[in-house]
Design a protein around this motif. Structure first.
Motif, short mmCIF file in Angstrom:
data_model
loop_
_atom_site.label_atom_id
_atom_site.label_comp_id
_atom_site.label_asym_id
_atom_site.label_seq_id
_atom_site.Cartn_x
_atom_site.Cartn_y
_atom_site.Cartn_z
N ASP A 136 -4.86 -11.68 -1.51
CA ASP A 136 -5.26 -10.33 -1.88
C ASP A 136 -4.08 -9.49 -2.10
OD1 ASP A 136 -8.03 -11.26 -2.03
OD2 ASP A 136 -8.26 -10.56 0.20
N GLU A 137 -4.12 -8.43 -3.11
CA GLU A 137 -3.08 -7.50 -2.75
C GLU A 137 -3.74 -6.29 -2.09
OE1 GLU A 137 -1.98 -6.22 -7.01
OE2 GLU A 137 -2.79 -8.26 -7.80
N GLU A 138 -2.50 -5.60 -1.61
CA GLU A 138 -2.83 -4.37 -0.62
C GLU A 138 -2.79 -3.18 -1.63
OE1 GLU A 138 -1.83 -2.52 3.67
OE2 GLU A 138 -1.28 -4.48 3.26
N PHE A 154 -13.26 0.62 4.10
CA PHE A 154 -12.93 -0.46 3.74
C PHE A 154 -13.13 -0.76 2.33
CE2 PHE A 154 -13.83 -5.31 3.22
CZ PHE A 154 -12.45 -5.57 3.38
N ILE A 155 -12.23 -0.91 1.46
CA ILE A 155 -12.54 -1.00 -0.07
C ILE A 155 -12.00 -2.25 -0.60
CG2 ILE A 155 -12.03 0.08 -2.34
CD1 ILE A 155 -11.67 2.77 -0.63
N ILE A 203 -8.10 -6.20 -5.05
CA ILE A 203 -7.12 -5.42 -4.42
C ILE A 203 -7.99 -4.78 -3.20
CG2 ILE A 203 -5.92 -3.43 -4.23
CD1 ILE A 203 -5.35 -3.55 -7.16
N VAL A 204 -7.32 -4.94 -1.97
CA VAL A 204 -8.22 -4.48 -0.75
C VAL A 204 -7.20 -3.23 -0.06
CG1 VAL A 204 -8.58 -5.27 1.55
CG2 VAL A 204 -8.86 -6.96 -0.32
N SER A 205 -8.21 -2.30 -0.08
CA SER A 205 -7.47 -1.05 0.88
C SER A 205 -8.36 -0.64 2.00
CB SER A 205 -7.43 -0.01 -0.21
OG SER A 205 -7.03 -0.27 -1.51
N ILE A 242 -4.50 3.46 5.66
CA ILE A 242 -4.33 2.67 6.68
C ILE A 242 -4.51 1.07 6.31
CG2 ILE A 242 -5.19 4.23 8.45
CD1 ILE A 242 -7.78 2.61 8.59
N ARG A 243 -3.62 0.24 7.19
CA ARG A 243 -3.54 -1.05 6.58
C ARG A 243 -4.75 -2.03 6.95
NH1 ARG A 243 1.41 -4.68 7.56
NH2 ARG A 243 0.71 -5.60 5.67
N PRO A 244 -5.43 -2.96 5.88
CA PRO A 244 -6.48 -3.68 6.15
C PRO A 244 -6.10 -4.32 7.23
CG PRO A 244 -6.18 -3.33 4.01
CD PRO A 244 -4.74 -3.04 4.58
#
Length: 154
Positions: free
Chosen positions: A36-38, A106-107, A123-125, A137-139
């Motif tokens: 995944d991309e952050e 969490f998205i 993309i995860v955020s 913040i970091r997943p």
């Protein structure tokens, strides 16, 4: 006499190869996970936005916005949302999703390319809202698929 022995060895070898392929499957690009991309969160004109680098020809397939710690079976997923990428940012206006004054979220967003159908992106955020102020913040490693060398060390 020699021919039946060779035939038995070949038959056994062929049987072994067929069983191995049946149990393990054929190697190919479909059995590899793409990391995944952050996405990094910014607050822009009342909307929560995250960057989608090179997102010119991508459209949003689905988005999932949930409080952190939500069980996967309870996550709410919105398919084909009416959100678009503008200036390499995907913004979530308050009319689409209302974040509480305090909490962590969490998205996950999945994108499809208009030109390259074989290159989907996810993309995860993660974000924290504290007294109405949004912070990126970091997943954690349970929320995002990272390459092994990028896993967050405790």
């Amino acid at each position: 006499m020699v021919i039946p022995i060779i035939f038995r060895v070949l038959r056994t070898s062929l049987f072994f190869i067929i069983c191995l392929q049946t149990l393990t499957g054929c190697p190919g690009p479909g059995d590899r996970l793409e990391p995944d991309e952050e996405g990094y969160i910014i607050f822009n004109n009342g909307s929560v936005c995250f960057s989608v680098n090179g997102g010119d020809d991508y459209v949003l397939k689905y988005i999932s916005i949930n409080p952190r710690g939500t069980n996967s079976k309870d996550e709410k997923i919105i398919f084909s949302p009416q959100l678009q990428i503008n200036n390499e940012l995907l913004c979530i206006p308050p009319s689409f999703y209302k974040f509480n004054k305090d909490g962590q979220y969490f998205i996950q967003a999945s994108f499809a390319s208009l030109r390259h159908t074989d290159r989907p992106r996810r993309i995860v955020s993660a974000l924290e809202v504290s007294k109405g102020v949004v912070h990126s913040i970091r997943p954690n490693d349970m929320e995002i698929l990272r390459p092994y060398d990028e896993i967050i060390k405790n």
